[in-house]
Design a protein around this motif. Structure first.
Motif, mmCIF file in Angstrom:
data_model
loop_
_atom_site.group_PDB
_atom_site.id
_atom_site.type_symbol
_atom_site.label_atom_id
_atom_site.label_comp_id
_atom_site.label_asym_id
_atom_site.label_seq_id
_atom_site.Cartn_x
_atom_site.Cartn_y
_atom_site.Cartn_z
ATOM 1 N N ALA A 59 -12.151 0.610 12.734
ATOM 2 C CA ALA A 59 -10.846 -0.024 12.978
ATOM 3 C C ALA A 59 -10.590 -1.106 11.938
ATOM 4 O O ALA A 59 -9.487 -1.201 11.380
ATOM 5 N N ALA A 60 -11.607 -1.905 11.642
ATOM 6 C CA ALA A 60 -11.447 -2.978 10.659
ATOM 7 C C ALA A 60 -11.192 -2.420 9.265
ATOM 8 O O ALA A 60 -10.321 -2.919 8.539
ATOM 9 N N SER A 61 -11.917 -1.375 8.884
ATOM 10 C CA SER A 61 -11.713 -0.820 7.536
ATOM 11 C C SER A 61 -10.361 -0.127 7.421
ATOM 12 O O SER A 61 -9.698 -0.206 6.384
ATOM 13 N N GLU A 62 -9.928 0.551 8.485
ATOM 14 C CA GLU A 62 -8.602 1.198 8.465
ATOM 15 C C GLU A 62 -7.499 0.142 8.396
ATOM 16 O O GLU A 62 -6.512 0.321 7.688
ATOM 17 N N LEU A 63 -7.672 -0.956 9.120
ATOM 18 C CA LEU A 63 -6.686 -2.039 9.069
ATOM 19 C C LEU A 63 -6.589 -2.592 7.651
ATOM 20 O O LEU A 63 -5.481 -2.797 7.135
ATOM 21 N N SER A 64 -7.699 -2.791 7.031
ATOM 22 C CA SER A 64 -7.707 -3.308 5.661
ATOM 23 C C SER A 64 -7.012 -2.337 4.703
ATOM 24 O O SER A 64 -6.180 -2.742 3.882
ATOM 25 N N ARG A 65 -7.316 -1.064 4.822
ATOM 26 C CA ARG A 65 -6.720 -0.051 3.943
ATOM 27 C C ARG A 65 -5.207 0.059 4.161
ATOM 28 O O ARG A 65 -4.422 0.048 3.211
ATOM 29 N N VAL A 66 -4.793 0.151 5.429
ATOM 30 C CA VAL A 66 -3.365 0.299 5.735
ATOM 31 C C VAL A 66 -2.596 -0.967 5.372
ATOM 32 O O VAL A 66 -1.471 -0.896 4.871
ATOM 33 N N SER A 67 -3.202 -2.121 5.580
ATOM 34 C CA SER A 67 -2.533 -3.383 5.211
ATOM 35 C C SER A 67 -2.282 -3.436 3.707
ATOM 36 O O SER A 67 -1.202 -3.837 3.262
ATOM 37 N N ALA A 68 -3.265 -3.006 2.928
ATOM 38 C CA ALA A 68 -3.094 -2.987 1.469
ATOM 39 C C ALA A 68 -2.006 -1.989 1.071
ATOM 40 O O ALA A 68 -1.176 -2.282 0.198
ATOM 41 N N ALA A 69 -1.980 -0.827 1.726
ATOM 42 C CA ALA A 69 -0.953 0.176 1.422
ATOM 43 C C ALA A 69 0.428 -0.342 1.812
ATOM 44 O O ALA A 69 1.418 -0.091 1.106
ATOM 45 N N PHE A 70 0.506 -1.090 2.920
ATOM 46 C CA PHE A 70 1.782 -1.645 3.366
ATOM 47 C C PHE A 70 2.292 -2.689 2.373
ATOM 48 O O PHE A 70 3.481 -2.725 2.039
ATOM 49 N N VAL A 71 1.403 -3.518 1.867
ATOM 50 C CA VAL A 71 1.792 -4.510 0.856
ATOM 51 C C VAL A 71 2.279 -3.798 -0.404
ATOM 52 O O VAL A 71 3.294 -4.178 -1.000
ATOM 53 N N ASP A 72 1.575 -2.740 -0.806
ATOM 54 C CA ASP A 72 2.005 -1.961 -1.973
ATOM 55 C C ASP A 72 3.402 -1.376 -1.750
ATOM 56 O O ASP A 72 4.241 -1.390 -2.649
ATOM 57 N N GLN A 73 3.627 -0.846 -0.550
ATOM 58 C CA GLN A 73 4.932 -0.267 -0.226
ATOM 59 C C GLN A 73 6.025 -1.334 -0.278
ATOM 60 O O GLN A 73 7.104 -1.112 -0.851
ATOM 61 N N GLN A 74 5.746 -2.502 0.293
ATOM 62 C CA GLN A 74 6.724 -3.586 0.272
ATOM 63 C C GLN A 74 6.990 -4.040 -1.168
ATOM 64 O O GLN A 74 8.139 -4.313 -1.532
ATOM 65 N N PHE A 75 5.944 -4.125 -1.968
ATOM 66 C CA PHE A 75 6.090 -4.515 -3.375
ATOM 67 C C PHE A 75 6.982 -3.513 -4.107
ATOM 68 O O PHE A 75 7.933 -3.903 -4.793
ATOM 69 N N ASN A 76 6.688 -2.227 -3.941
ATOM 70 C CA ASN A 76 7.477 -1.193 -4.619
ATOM 71 C C ASN A 76 8.928 -1.195 -4.147
ATOM 72 O O ASN A 76 9.845 -1.019 -4.961
ATOM 73 N N ASP A 77 9.132 -1.396 -2.848
ATOM 74 C CA ASP A 77 10.500 -1.460 -2.325
ATOM 75 C C ASP A 77 11.247 -2.664 -2.905
ATOM 76 O O ASP A 77 12.417 -2.555 -3.289
ATOM 77 N N ALA A 78 10.577 -3.811 -2.963
ATOM 78 C CA ALA A 78 11.214 -5.012 -3.511
ATOM 79 C C ALA A 78 11.567 -4.806 -4.985
ATOM 80 O O ALA A 78 12.650 -5.195 -5.430
ATOM 81 N N MET A 79 10.658 -4.195 -5.731
ATOM 82 C CA MET A 79 10.929 -3.945 -7.154
ATOM 83 C C MET A 79 12.102 -2.962 -7.309
ATOM 84 O O MET A 79 12.994 -3.188 -8.134
#
Length: 182
Positions: A59-79
């Motif tokens: 659960a902790a590793s999946e949270l870390s992975r998905v959180s990083a992917a979510f930040v990437d998605q937000q970054f790409n959307d903002a750009m």
């Protein structure tokens, strides 16, 4: 429980075992949300799973992975939103999107470069506007206002040929106009 009924870790392990069905439900819901590309919901489900059992490694590793992917998605959307606004000439909105991207990834070369592009585009737009304004004022023989427009352009960039030439024309005509009026 059968082997070591007096083990001090037993209460903690029993508590972890009791929340395991709920944890699995959150993990499955997170997988479904991620498959639907709803990373925010997936992150929320995984956070709930981690809250139930902070020691659950998957659960902790999946949270870390998905959180990083979510930040990437937000970054790409903002750009993407920033570049769309830049193309439409909405400079302050574009700058806001790029600043948001920069806050999501501090030190990002892409976001820094995009913020610089906004400044360059804004200045180019202002210079184009001053050139048109100067030309229009010259055509309507408003020489002093034309001088002011060209001087404003030269304050931004002293090497602008249109502003140097326009200023020469307008200054001489403004002097003549002033003499005629006197």
């Amino acid at each position: 429980t059968l082997i070591e009924p007096e083990n001090s870790a037993l209460p903690e392990l029993q508590q972890r075992a009791s929340v395991l069905p709920q944890l699995v439900e959150h993990m499955e819901a997170a997988g479904d949300a991620e498959a639907a590309n709803d990373l925010e919901a997936a992150q929320g489900q995984l956070q709930q799973a981690v809250n139930l059992d902070p020691l659950h490694q998957r659960a902790a590793s999946e949270l870390s992975r998905v959180s990083a992917a979510f930040v990437d998605q937000q970054f790409n959307d903002a750009m993407s939103d920033g570049y769309a606004d830049l193309d439409n000439g909405s400079y302050s909105s574009a700058r806001g999107h790029f600043n948001r991207a920069a806050s999501l990834r501090p030190g990002s070369a892409e976001a820094g470069s995009a913020i610089q592009e906004v400044s360059v585009a804004q200045q180019a737009n202002r210079l184009t506007s001053l050139k048109r304004q100067g030309d229009k004022l010259e055509q309507s023989e408003q020489w002093q206002q034309a001088v002011e427009a060209y001087e404003s352009a030269l304050e931004m960039d002293a090497s602008l040929l249109f502003a140097v030439e326009g200023l020469k024309r307008s200054q001489s005509r403004a002097r003549l106009d002033k003499q005629f009026r006197a």
